[in-house]
Design a protein around this motif. Structure first.
Motif, short mmCIF file in Angstrom:
data_model
loop_
_atom_site.label_atom_id
_atom_site.label_comp_id
_atom_site.label_asym_id
_atom_site.label_seq_id
_atom_site.Cartn_x
_atom_site.Cartn_y
_atom_site.Cartn_z
N ALA A 96 49.44 41.01 40.31
CA ALA A 96 50.57 41.91 40.53
C ALA A 96 50.16 43.06 41.44
O ALA A 96 50.95 43.52 42.29
N LEU A 97 48.93 43.53 41.29
CA LEU A 97 48.43 44.58 42.16
C LEU A 97 48.33 44.10 43.60
O LEU A 97 48.69 44.81 44.54
N ARG A 98 47.82 42.89 43.78
CA ARG A 98 47.68 42.34 45.15
C ARG A 98 49.04 42.25 45.82
O ARG A 98 49.18 42.50 47.03
N HIS A 99 50.07 41.91 45.05
CA HIS A 99 51.42 41.84 45.60
C HIS A 99 51.88 43.22 46.09
O HIS A 99 52.48 43.33 47.16
N LYS A 100 51.57 44.26 45.32
CA LYS A 100 51.94 45.62 45.75
C LYS A 100 51.16 46.03 47.00
O LYS A 100 51.70 46.64 47.91
N LEU A 101 49.87 45.71 47.03
CA LEU A 101 49.04 46.08 48.18
C LEU A 101 49.48 45.37 49.46
O LEU A 101 49.25 45.87 50.56
N ALA A 102 50.12 44.22 49.31
CA ALA A 102 50.53 43.45 50.47
C ALA A 102 51.63 44.14 51.28
O ALA A 102 51.88 43.75 52.43
N HIS A 103 52.26 45.17 50.72
CA HIS A 103 53.31 45.88 51.46
C HIS A 103 52.73 46.72 52.60
O HIS A 103 53.49 47.19 53.46
N GLY A 104 51.42 46.96 52.59
CA GLY A 104 50.80 47.70 53.69
C GLY A 104 50.90 49.20 53.59
O GLY A 104 50.54 49.91 54.52
N LYS A 105 51.39 49.70 52.46
CA LYS A 105 51.45 51.14 52.23
C LYS A 105 50.50 51.49 51.09
O LYS A 105 50.16 50.63 50.27
N PRO A 106 50.04 52.75 51.02
CA PRO A 106 49.15 53.11 49.93
C PRO A 106 49.82 52.90 48.57
O PRO A 106 50.98 53.27 48.37
N VAL A 107 49.08 52.28 47.67
CA VAL A 107 49.59 51.98 46.33
C VAL A 107 49.00 52.98 45.35
O VAL A 107 47.79 53.20 45.32
N VAL A 108 49.86 53.57 44.53
CA VAL A 108 49.44 54.52 43.51
C VAL A 108 49.95 54.01 42.16
O VAL A 108 51.14 53.74 42.01
N VAL A 109 49.05 53.88 41.21
CA VAL A 109 49.42 53.47 39.85
C VAL A 109 49.78 54.74 39.09
O VAL A 109 48.91 55.56 38.77
N LEU A 110 51.05 54.90 38.82
CA LEU A 110 51.57 56.16 38.30
C LEU A 110 51.49 56.27 36.78
O LEU A 110 51.58 57.38 36.24
N GLU A 111 51.36 55.15 36.10
CA GLU A 111 51.16 55.16 34.65
C GLU A 111 50.32 53.96 34.26
O GLU A 111 50.55 52.85 34.73
N PHE A 112 49.37 54.18 33.37
CA PHE A 112 48.62 53.12 32.70
C PHE A 112 47.82 53.79 31.60
O PHE A 112 47.58 55.01 31.63
N GLY A 113 47.40 53.03 30.63
CA GLY A 113 46.62 53.61 29.55
C GLY A 113 46.68 52.75 28.31
O GLY A 113 47.14 51.60 28.34
N MET A 114 46.21 53.30 27.21
CA MET A 114 46.15 52.55 25.95
C MET A 114 46.32 53.51 24.79
O MET A 114 45.88 54.66 24.83
N ARG A 115 46.98 53.03 23.75
CA ARG A 115 47.13 53.81 22.53
C ARG A 115 45.80 53.84 21.76
O ARG A 115 44.84 53.16 22.15
N THR A 116 45.75 54.59 20.67
CA THR A 116 44.48 54.90 20.02
C THR A 116 44.29 54.13 18.72
O THR A 116 43.48 54.50 17.89
N TYR A 117 45.04 53.04 18.52
CA TYR A 117 44.78 52.22 17.33
C TYR A 117 44.17 50.88 17.75
O TYR A 117 44.46 50.36 18.83
N ARG A 118 43.32 50.37 16.93
CA ARG A 118 42.53 49.17 17.25
C ARG A 118 43.45 47.98 17.57
O ARG A 118 44.43 47.72 16.88
N ASP A 119 43.09 47.29 18.65
CA ASP A 119 43.80 46.08 19.09
C ASP A 119 45.25 46.34 19.47
O ASP A 119 46.10 45.45 19.38
N ALA A 120 45.55 47.55 19.93
CA ALA A 120 46.91 47.86 20.37
C ALA A 120 47.36 46.92 21.49
O ALA A 120 48.57 46.65 21.63
N GLU A 121 46.42 46.42 22.27
CA GLU A 121 46.77 45.53 23.39
C GLU A 121 47.50 44.28 22.93
O GLU A 121 48.22 43.64 23.70
N HIS A 122 47.32 43.88 21.65
CA HIS A 122 47.96 42.67 21.13
C HIS A 122 49.28 42.97 20.42
O HIS A 122 49.92 42.04 19.90
#
Length: 356
Positions: free
Chosen positions: A198-224
């Protein structure tokens, strides 16, 4: 990456005001911490009130931070949202005139979900439920394109600096009117397999890409947790009742039922993994979600430890003060090392908001 940033909430509003108290001295202290201790050179300011955004923006700009000014009027139809954007853009322009090339304006955040009328549903909960069918049918694409075209026109009429939009990864955006490709890009179980593509798709536009939000919560295995991005494990009904006069004294905010384990090292590890992926992919900047969450205070009681659900890099204490978490130190270390690899020797060498 050239822009090393963190999201700073000055008062987002969705059912509840996410920052009930806006204290100028506290904001100044926190922004100085973001610059000096987190080693950031940019900050993303999010919230509904343009006056708060402007006050925080002035503090950040005086400190030498680049400001990404992100006004957010959520759950309103397009016409009302565009009128609001015009007002906010005028406020952002006043900052830009005093600090040229150091203010970027975001026209909206995740409009498919937060602007009423793009995906069917009057509330975010209904739009979330309707999203899978709407996305499969592509029904959101045309109304989203109309809204963003209008937003770009409104912003350009009032603001003379660089523009971006905080998109969702699945949104098809015409980036021609914008200077930066912006994306809110969280890595968790449902997105893990295609996160980098998905990042490569954004970079393909030829303009600078900025990830404006990302992160993780503070409880174990929140990713699931399939609700990780939506509500996590906070019982938000108890939070709302706690804010009702008189009745609130009887209701203590708590987490949802279940076995939840606080794990600051897990959060720290996941955020640094994200930063490593994003830096290697060649993005222009990152804004970690987020510095502080006053509505999610820490408690030694696991049932009432709302900070367990927080993306915040610091834990809010009952008296309103805060302490750095493991993720704070991890992000600070990563940004410090990135800064050492890409030193800024002078104001003229610093990335320009309009010169990319």
């Amino acid at each position: 990456m050239r822009r090393r940033g963190v999201l700073y909430d000055v008062g987002r509003v969705l059912n509840l005001q996410w920052r009930p108290v806006f204290d100028q001295a506290a904001v100044r202290h926190e922004l100085r911490t973001i610059r000096d201790d987190l080693h950031c050179n940019a900050v993303r300011l999010c919230g509904r009130d343009p006056a708060r955004l402007t006050a925080a923006g002035e503090e950040a700009l005086r400190l030498g931070l680049e400001v990404w000014y992100c006004p957010e009027l959520w759950n309103r139809p397009p016409a009302a949202t565009l009128r609001y954007l015009a007002t906010a853009a005028r406020a952002a322009e006043q900052l830009r005139r005093r600090w040229p090339d150091r203010v970027v304006l975001s026209v909206a955040t995740e409009a498919s979900m937060f602007v009423r009328g793009i995906i069917p549903g009057r509330t975010l909960a209904r739009r979330t439920a309707n999203a899978p069918a709407a996305l499969r049918a592509g029904r959101h694409t045309e109304p989203l394109a109309r809204f963003l075209a209008g937003a770009a026109r409104v912003a350009r009429a009032e603001f003379g600096g660089a523009l971006t939009y905080a998109s969702l990864p699945f949104e098809r955006v015409d980036w021609a009117p914008f200077d930066f490709v912006g994306v809110d890009h969280y890595r968790y179980a449902p997105t893990e397999a295609h996160y980098e593509s998905a990042l490569r798709h954004k970079l393909a536009h030829g303009k600078p890409v900025v990830v404006l939000e990302f992160g993780m919560r503070t409880y174990r295995d929140a990713e699931h947790d399939p609700t990780m991005l939506i509500r996590g494990i906070t019982n938000w009904g108890t939070v709302a009742l706690n804010r009702v006069p008189v009745l609130g004294r009887l209701v203590r905010p708590r987490l949802l039922r279940g076995e939840h384990v606080r794990d600051e090292e897990y959060q720290a590890r996941r955020v640094v993994e994200d930063l490593t992926i994003l830096d290697a992919a060649g993005v222009d900047g990152t804004f970690v979600t987020q510095f502080v969450e006053p509505m999610s205070p820490y408690s030694p009681s696991p049932r009432h430890d709302l900070d367990m659900n927080a993306f915040a890099l610091v834990r809010t204490l009952p008296d309103g003060s805060w302490q750095p978490k493991a993720a704070f130190h991890a992000v600070a270390g990563f940004y410090a090392s990135t800064s050492a690899r890409n030193p800024v020797e002078s104001r003229q060498d610093r990335p320009s908001a309009t010169g990319l």
